[in-house]
Design a protein around this motif. Structure first.
Motif, PDB file in Angstrom:
ATOM      1  N   SER A   1      12.796  -1.011  14.695  1.00  0.00           N
ATOM      2  CA  SER A   1      11.743   0.038  15.129  1.00  0.00           C
ATOM      3  C   SER A   1      11.704   0.011  16.749  1.00  0.00           C
ATOM      4  O   SER A   1      12.481  -0.712  17.204  1.00  0.00           O
ATOM      5  CB  SER A   1      10.218   0.072  14.379  1.00  0.00           C
ATOM      6  OG  SER A   1       9.683   1.462  14.792  1.00  0.00           O
ATOM      7  N   THR A   2      10.725   0.726  17.536  1.00  0.00           N
ATOM      8  CA  THR A   2      10.734   0.924  18.678  1.00  0.00           C
ATOM      9  C   THR A   2       9.337  -0.125  19.402  1.00  0.00           C
ATOM     10  O   THR A   2       8.258   0.164  18.892  1.00  0.00           O
ATOM     11  CB  THR A   2      10.439   2.199  19.161  1.00  0.00           C
ATOM     12  OG1 THR A   2      11.592   3.035  18.622  1.00  0.00           O
ATOM     13  CG2 THR A   2      10.213   2.275  20.649  1.00  0.00           C
ATOM     14  N   PRO A   3       9.687  -1.115  20.179  1.00  0.00           N
ATOM     15  CA  PRO A   3       8.899  -1.886  20.788  1.00  0.00           C
ATOM     16  C   PRO A   3       7.729  -0.920  21.592  1.00  0.00           C
ATOM     17  O   PRO A   3       8.346  -0.219  22.461  1.00  0.00           O
ATOM     18  CB  PRO A   3       9.367  -2.855  21.660  1.00  0.00           C
ATOM     19  CG  PRO A   3      10.901  -2.937  20.947  1.00  0.00           C
ATOM     20  CD  PRO A   3      11.260  -1.403  20.513  1.00  0.00           C
ATOM     21  N   PRO A   4       6.637  -1.059  21.524  1.00  0.00           N
ATOM     22  CA  PRO A   4       5.477  -0.251  22.169  1.00  0.00           C
ATOM     23  C   PRO A   4       5.590  -0.781  23.710  1.00  0.00           C
ATOM     24  O   PRO A   4       5.416   0.020  24.580  1.00  0.00           O
ATOM     25  CB  PRO A   4       4.381  -0.690  21.585  1.00  0.00           C
ATOM     26  CG  PRO A   4       4.516  -1.182  20.221  1.00  0.00           C
ATOM     27  CD  PRO A   4       5.751  -1.838  20.417  1.00  0.00           C
ATOM     28  N   SER A   5       5.975  -1.903  23.918  1.00  0.00           N
ATOM     29  CA  SER A   5       5.781  -2.333  25.492  1.00  0.00           C
ATOM     30  C   SER A   5       7.233  -2.216  26.100  1.00  0.00           C
ATOM     31  O   SER A   5       8.476  -2.476  25.607  1.00  0.00           O
ATOM     32  CB  SER A   5       5.727  -4.025  25.458  1.00  0.00           C
ATOM     33  OG  SER A   5       5.995  -4.777  26.533  1.00  0.00           O
ATOM     34  N   ARG A   6       6.977  -1.476  27.310  1.00  0.00           N
ATOM     35  CA  ARG A   6       8.139  -1.136  28.191  1.00  0.00           C
ATOM     36  C   ARG A   6       9.108  -2.408  28.340  1.00  0.00           C
ATOM     37  O   ARG A   6      10.205  -2.335  28.350  1.00  0.00           O
ATOM     38  CB  ARG A   6       7.527  -0.701  29.525  1.00  0.00           C
ATOM     39  CG  ARG A   6       8.730  -0.006  30.466  1.00  0.00           C
ATOM     40  CD  ARG A   6       8.279   0.239  31.582  1.00  0.00           C
ATOM     41  NE  ARG A   6       7.225   1.370  31.745  1.00  0.00           N
ATOM     42  CZ  ARG A   6       6.603   1.798  32.446  1.00  0.00           C
ATOM     43  NH1 ARG A   6       6.938   1.461  33.840  1.00  0.00           N
ATOM     44  NH2 ARG A   6       5.853   2.912  32.346  1.00  0.00           N
ATOM     45  N   ILE A   7       8.464  -3.678  28.683  1.00  0.00           N
ATOM     46  CA  ILE A   7       9.378  -4.847  28.973  1.00  0.00           C
ATOM     47  C   ILE A   7      10.271  -5.360  27.505  1.00  0.00           C
ATOM     48  O   ILE A   7      11.392  -5.368  27.763  1.00  0.00           O
ATOM     49  CB  ILE A   7       8.506  -5.866  29.438  1.00  0.00           C
ATOM     50  CG1 ILE A   7       7.894  -5.727  30.771  1.00  0.00           C
ATOM     51  CG2 ILE A   7       9.472  -7.195  29.620  1.00  0.00           C
ATOM     52  CD1 ILE A   7       7.038  -6.570  31.044  1.00  0.00           C
ATOM     53  N   TRP A   8       9.382  -5.164  26.529  1.00  0.00           N
ATOM     54  CA  TRP A   8       9.962  -5.422  25.180  1.00  0.00           C
ATOM     55  C   TRP A   8      11.288  -4.470  24.835  1.00  0.00           C
ATOM     56  O   TRP A   8      12.372  -5.058  24.274  1.00  0.00           O
ATOM     57  CB  TRP A   8       9.010  -5.466  23.928  1.00  0.00           C
ATOM     58  CG  TRP A   8       8.417  -6.674  23.662  1.00  0.00           C
ATOM     59  CD1 TRP A   8       7.281  -7.035  23.932  1.00  0.00           C
ATOM     60  CD2 TRP A   8       9.364  -7.846  22.809  1.00  0.00           C
ATOM     61  NE1 TRP A   8       7.136  -8.767  23.378  1.00  0.00           N
ATOM     62  CE2 TRP A   8       8.157  -8.792  22.893  1.00  0.00           C
ATOM     63  CE3 TRP A   8      10.611  -7.764  22.487  1.00  0.00           C
ATOM     64  CZ2 TRP A   8       8.657 -10.053  22.277  1.00  0.00           C
ATOM     65  CZ3 TRP A   8      10.998  -9.120  21.881  1.00  0.00           C
ATOM     66  CH2 TRP A   8       9.922 -10.273  21.704  1.00  0.00           C
ATOM     67  N   ARG A   9      10.726  -3.235  25.071  1.00  0.00           N
ATOM     68  CA  ARG A   9      11.979  -2.111  24.909  1.00  0.00           C
ATOM     69  C   ARG A   9      13.201  -2.215  25.784  1.00  0.00           C
ATOM     70  O   ARG A   9      14.241  -2.186  25.381  1.00  0.00           O
ATOM     71  CB  ARG A   9      11.237  -0.878  25.317  1.00  0.00           C
ATOM     72  CG  ARG A   9      10.565  -0.014  24.227  1.00  0.00           C
ATOM     73  CD  ARG A   9      10.435   1.321  24.381  1.00  0.00           C
ATOM     74  NE  ARG A   9      10.016   1.803  25.703  1.00  0.00           N
ATOM     75  CZ  ARG A   9       8.409   1.975  26.035  1.00  0.00           C
ATOM     76  NH1 ARG A   9       7.709   1.495  25.063  1.00  0.00           N
ATOM     77  NH2 ARG A   9       8.277   2.186  27.237  1.00  0.00           N
ATOM     78  N   ALA A  10      12.959  -2.847  26.959  1.00  0.00           N
ATOM     79  CA  ALA A  10      14.092  -3.053  28.030  1.00  0.00           C
ATOM     80  C   ALA A  10      14.965  -4.042  27.352  1.00  0.00           C
ATOM     81  O   ALA A  10      16.169  -4.088  27.217  1.00  0.00           O
ATOM     82  CB  ALA A  10      13.599  -3.453  29.464  1.00  0.00           C
ATOM     83  N   LEU A  11      14.345  -5.106  26.913  1.00  0.00           N
ATOM     84  CA  LEU A  11      14.829  -6.266  26.322  1.00  0.00           C
ATOM     85  C   LEU A  11      15.801  -5.990  25.028  1.00  0.00           C
ATOM     86  O   LEU A  11      16.613  -6.341  24.910  1.00  0.00           O
ATOM     87  CB  LEU A  11      14.057  -7.534  26.218  1.00  0.00           C
ATOM     88  CG  LEU A  11      13.578  -8.102  27.636  1.00  0.00           C
ATOM     89  CD1 LEU A  11      12.337  -9.242  27.274  1.00  0.00           C
ATOM     90  CD2 LEU A  11      14.355  -9.095  28.316  1.00  0.00           C
ATOM     91  N   TYR A  12      15.085  -5.110  24.296  1.00  0.00           N
ATOM     92  CA  TYR A  12      15.442  -5.072  23.070  1.00  0.00           C
ATOM     93  C   TYR A  12      16.668  -4.046  23.222  1.00  0.00           C
ATOM     94  O   TYR A  12      17.717  -4.299  22.401  1.00  0.00           O
ATOM     95  CB  TYR A  12      14.402  -4.234  22.237  1.00  0.00           C
ATOM     96  CG  TYR A  12      14.829  -3.738  20.847  1.00  0.00           C
ATOM     97  CD1 TYR A  12      15.265  -4.862  20.192  1.00  0.00           C
ATOM     98  CD2 TYR A  12      14.467  -2.479  20.374  1.00  0.00           C
ATOM     99  CE1 TYR A  12      15.650  -4.473  18.673  1.00  0.00           C
ATOM    100  CE2 TYR A  12      14.740  -2.204  19.104  1.00  0.00           C
ATOM    101  CZ  TYR A  12      15.154  -3.174  18.245  1.00  0.00           C
ATOM    102  OH  TYR A  12      15.583  -2.761  16.936  1.00  0.00           O
ATOM    103  N   HIS A  13      16.538  -2.816  24.020  1.00  0.00           N
ATOM    104  CA  HIS A  13      17.974  -2.204  24.363  1.00  0.00           C
ATOM    105  C   HIS A  13      19.373  -3.098  24.948  1.00  0.00           C
ATOM    106  O   HIS A  13      20.485  -2.782  24.452  1.00  0.00           O
ATOM    107  CB  HIS A  13      17.570  -0.924  25.170  1.00  0.00           C
ATOM    108  CG  HIS A  13      17.076   0.063  24.215  1.00  0.00           C
ATOM    109  ND1 HIS A  13      17.306   0.672  23.370  1.00  0.00           N
ATOM    110  CD2 HIS A  13      15.447   0.412  24.627  1.00  0.00           C
ATOM    111  CE1 HIS A  13      16.461   1.661  22.720  1.00  0.00           C
ATOM    112  NE2 HIS A  13      15.297   1.314  23.430  1.00  0.00           N
ATOM    113  N   PHE A  14      18.813  -3.861  25.706  1.00  0.00           N
ATOM    114  CA  PHE A  14      19.981  -4.848  26.292  1.00  0.00           C
ATOM    115  C   PHE A  14      20.332  -5.583  24.873  1.00  0.00           C
ATOM    116  O   PHE A  14      21.828  -5.799  24.877  1.00  0.00           O
ATOM    117  CB  PHE A  14      19.207  -5.823  27.108  1.00  0.00           C
ATOM    118  CG  PHE A  14      20.316  -6.791  27.685  1.00  0.00           C
ATOM    119  CD1 PHE A  14      21.450  -6.359  28.945  1.00  0.00           C
ATOM    120  CD2 PHE A  14      20.672  -7.888  26.936  1.00  0.00           C
ATOM    121  CE1 PHE A  14      22.279  -7.293  29.203  1.00  0.00           C
ATOM    122  CE2 PHE A  14      21.557  -8.929  27.576  1.00  0.00           C
ATOM    123  CZ  PHE A  14      22.455  -8.460  28.481  1.00  0.00           C
TER     124      PHE A  14
END
Length: 254
Positions: free
Chosen positions: A167-180
């Motif tokens: 799913s989609t991490p709510p945190s912007r930092i987590w999202r950036a790391l996750y998409h990388f």
């Protein structure tokens, strides 16, 4: 509406279904190793969280959709000891690995049957199962509303669908790391472990194109489910949704 699960855009269902069969038939015997390494072992924590959310009792008949090599089926067997589990998957080669695990004793004494099933056309009677489990499955289905409607149909009144999905991490930092991680590390690990880098490029794309927690909950509600809740794990990278079919005499649609 049928979509291309890699993009979310409208497309014939055969495009995604045939792609999924080709990818998972080729990697079936290495799939579990990929899960363990690519998730750094976190997938076991996600399965444990799924079991904490799953309202499965010992008298229940459980249907495992997109059961693959049996991770969820065997976790249910060990932790919940239901009366029976029907493990299904679109890809025969994945179920062949699951059957090998039964022969090795992973079924914990629970009766388990296996069948190749397209979740968009489930071949079972109405109200046949107490609980449906599904991990990493709905994301690969081109007609998700139809698949959820089929799951709703075969659940008994008051039964539950328990779904573990990326799913989609709510945190912007987590999202950036996750998409990388999705863009670079998933194809890297997939290619290294299975030799099929392009297959894992698709899997990473399908995760990025998948609805977030609220989007999946909305799809479940449109299929008739009520009391849809979810719990995030590992910063929201994985989420467990639990949705219930209304008991007899009530309606789940608004």
């Amino acid at each position: 509406m049928s979509i291309d699960t890699a993009t979310g855009l409208e497309a014939p269902p055969e495009l995604s279904s045939e792609r999924v069969r080709d990818i998972f038939s080729a990697i079936a015997r290495k799939y579990e190793r990929f899960n363990a390494i690519s998730s750094f072992g976190a997938y076991k924590l996600w399965l444990a969280g799924m079991m904490r959310q799953a309202p499965i009792a010992e008298h229940h008949d459980v249907l495992d959709i997109a059961g693959g090599t049996g991770d969820v089926t065997f976790t249910v067997a060990r932790t919940k000891h239901p009366a029976h589990i029907q493990c299904t998957d679109l890809v025969p080669e994945m179920l062949d690995v699951a059957r090998m695990h039964v022969d090795e004793g992973d079924g914990a004494g629970v009766p388990i049957d296996f069948q190749v099933v397209d979740a968009q056309d489930i071949p079972y009677a109405d109200a046949a199962y107490d609980v449906i489990t599904m991990a990493y499955g709905i994301r690969n289905m081109p007609d998700r509303p139809r698949a959820l409607a089929e799951m709703f149909r075969v659940l008994k009144p008051g039964g539950a669908l328990v779904c573990l999905e990326f799913s989609t991490p709510p945190s912007r930092i987590w999202r950036a790391l996750y998409h990388f991680y999705l863009r670079h590390l998933i194809p890297f690990w997939g290619g290294l472990i299975t030799g099929d880098k392009e297959g894992f490029v698709y899997l990473a794309k399908s995760i990025r194109a998948f609805p977030d927690q609220e989007g999946l909950a909305a799809l479940m509600g449109e299929a008739g489910f009520t009391d849809v809740t979810w719990k995030n794990y590992t910063g929201g990278i994985a989420a467990v949704h639990v949705a219930r079919k209304p008991a007899s005499g009530t309606s789940g649609r608004s």
